[in-house]
Design an enzyme around this catalytic site. Structure first.
Site, PDB file in Angstrom:
ATOM      1  N   GLY A 293      33.328  43.599  50.919  1.00 11.94           N
ATOM      2  CA  GLY A 293      34.410  42.708  50.543  1.00 11.94           C
ATOM      3  C   GLY A 293      33.948  41.571  49.659  1.00 11.94           C
TER       4      GLY A 293
ATOM      5  N   LYS B 208      38.408  36.196  40.995  1.00 12.09           N
ATOM      6  CA  LYS B 208      37.221  35.418  40.679  1.00 12.09           C
ATOM      7  C   LYS B 208      37.423  33.954  41.017  1.00 12.09           C
ATOM      8  CE  LYS B 208      34.411  36.682  37.585  1.00 12.09           C
ATOM      9  NZ  LYS B 208      33.577  37.506  38.471  1.00 12.09           N
TER      10      LYS B 208
ATOM     11  N   THR C   5      23.100  35.933  34.214  1.00  9.20           N
ATOM     12  CA  THR C   5      22.880  36.681  35.453  1.00  9.20           C
ATOM     13  C   THR C   5      22.472  38.110  35.113  1.00  9.20           C
ATOM     14  OG1 THR C   5      25.233  37.269  35.622  1.00  9.20           O
ATOM     15  CG2 THR C   5      24.505  35.255  36.728  1.00  9.20           C
TER      16      THR C   5
ATOM     17  N   THR D 207      30.781  43.649  45.138  1.00 12.47           N
ATOM     18  CA  THR D 207      31.985  42.891  44.792  1.00 12.47           C
ATOM     19  C   THR D 207      31.834  41.439  45.242  1.00 12.47           C
ATOM     20  OG1 THR D 207      33.295  44.886  45.177  1.00 12.47           O
ATOM     21  CG2 THR D 207      34.491  42.818  44.981  1.00 12.47           C
TER      22      THR D 207
ATOM     23  N   ASP E  22      27.875  46.293  49.151  1.00 14.23           N
ATOM     24  CA  ASP E  22      29.015  46.135  48.238  1.00 14.23           C
ATOM     25  C   ASP E  22      28.710  44.963  47.304  1.00 14.23           C
ATOM     26  OD1 ASP E  22      31.447  45.827  46.958  1.00 14.23           O
ATOM     27  OD2 ASP E  22      32.614  45.469  48.782  1.00 14.23           O
TER      28      ASP E  22
ATOM     29  N   ASN F 286      37.366  33.546  44.898  1.00 11.96           N
ATOM     30  CA  ASN F 286      36.001  33.751  45.385  1.00 11.96           C
ATOM     31  C   ASN F 286      35.119  32.540  45.102  1.00 11.96           C
ATOM     32  OD1 ASN F 286      36.814  36.357  46.030  1.00 11.96           O
ATOM     33  ND2 ASN F 286      35.854  37.281  44.234  1.00 11.96           N
TER      34      ASN F 286
ATOM     35  N   ASP G  60      30.494  35.894  41.707  1.00 12.57           N
ATOM     36  CA  ASP G  60      31.275  34.701  42.035  1.00 12.57           C
ATOM     37  C   ASP G  60      30.547  33.825  43.048  1.00 12.57           C
ATOM     38  OD1 ASP G  60      33.312  35.640  40.369  1.00 12.57           O
ATOM     39  OD2 ASP G  60      34.210  36.786  42.011  1.00 12.57           O
TER      40      ASP G  60
END
Length: 295
Positions: free
Chosen positions: A278, A39, A211, A239, A237, A42, A243
């Site tokens: 990613g 995190k 969020t 992921t 994705d 990112n 962040d």
């Protein structure tokens, strides 16, 4: 102004699977990709790509210098990152056919800090600079204290949520960004709408950002609530989407955007990020985000 991001650097091992593995199930993955994540990393990359001077405070295993090099290539100042013996923090991530993910974390080097290191890394911070934190590193309470001593603004994203977060001086946060689960946990209620009201009463001087994933985001500040719908996209994705949102929202505030505009730009950035696989590879540049404004 600049951001000092005291945050994790992880090595993400991303497995593509038809569905998230169930208890007692053995499931073969279709692929494995090893990439930079965490995190903290990112959010630093998101800030840098949004045009902010960001200095990362972190630690990484000596064998994973490639990850630090990727962050530097993205524009992150890495002078505050130390290579140490032992493993880096890492994550085992499942991503299913709908783009949802499931993550197991190991703290590694992210859990090896002490107050002396933090004081040294923040010694160049000036009043008005920002300290950004998540909850993947140790000594978060000490970082709060040092930041206030140096008259820094504080942004905190308490993910992953733990019971220890409730003991932190969250009233000192200028920005607190939580998802629905984290908000409900902090407020000790199962109702997300009630949770936001409770937190707003508890932290009246804090910009509270909730969020909502595919439903966008809410901001509560000084008795006013601003909402922003998510941008509909084809999900590959998820992921790193949260962040990306954090980095772009804080960047917007620092760049003088009104809360509504900062919220809107952060939602657009997060939407773009889920269209690419990613974590850090999916974080868009400011030019890419701004190009979607009139779509």
């Amino acid at each position: 102004m600049k951001v000092f991001n005291f945050g994790s650097i992880n090595i993400d091992m991303v497995y593509r699977v038809p569905h998230l593995v169930q208890p007692g199930e053995t499931l073969s993955s279709r692929s494995l990709e090893t990439v930079l994540g965490g995190k903290g990393a990112n959010q630093s990359v998101a800030l840098a790509r949004a045009g902010i001077d960001v200095r990362h405070i972190g630690r990484i295993g000596k064998s994973d210098q490639w990850a630090a090099e990727q962050m530097q290539a993205a524009g992150v100042d890495m002078q505050g990152v130390e290579s140490v013996d032992g493993p880096s923090g890492h994550a085992i991530i499942q991503v299913d056919d709908s783009g949802e993910n499931s993550i197991i974390l190991h703290g590694g080097a992210n859990q090896s800090f002490d107050r002396g290191v933090l004081e040294q890394r923040l010694s160049e911070a000036a009043p008005g600079d920002w300290l950004l934190m998540q909850n993947e590193c140790n000594d978060i309470a000490e970082a709060f204290e040092i930041a206030r001593q140096r008259q820094m603004s504080i942004a905190f994203n308490p993910a992953p949520m733990t019971a220890a977060v409730r003991q932190l001086p969250l009233a000192q946060c200028d920005v607190l960004i939580v998802n629905e689960t984290e908000a409900a946990d902090l407020a000790e209620t199962d109702d997300p709408d009630e949770a936001l009201a409770i937190l707003a009463q508890r932290y009246p001087d804090t910009r509270l950002v909730l969020t909502l994933g595919s439903r966008g985001a809410l901001l509560q500040y000084e008795g006013q609530q601003v909402s922003e719908a998510a941008v509909p996209v084809d999900v590959v994705d998820t992921t790193g989407a949260g962040d990306t949102f954090v980095g772009y929202f804080l960047a917007g505030l620092m760049q003088g955007l009104a809360e509504r505009d900062a919220l809107q730009r952060a939602c657009r950035a997060a939407a773009l990020s889920v269209t690419v696989a990613g974590a850090t590879p999916s974080i868009p540049t400011l030019a890419e985000v701004d190009s979607t404004q009139d779509d």
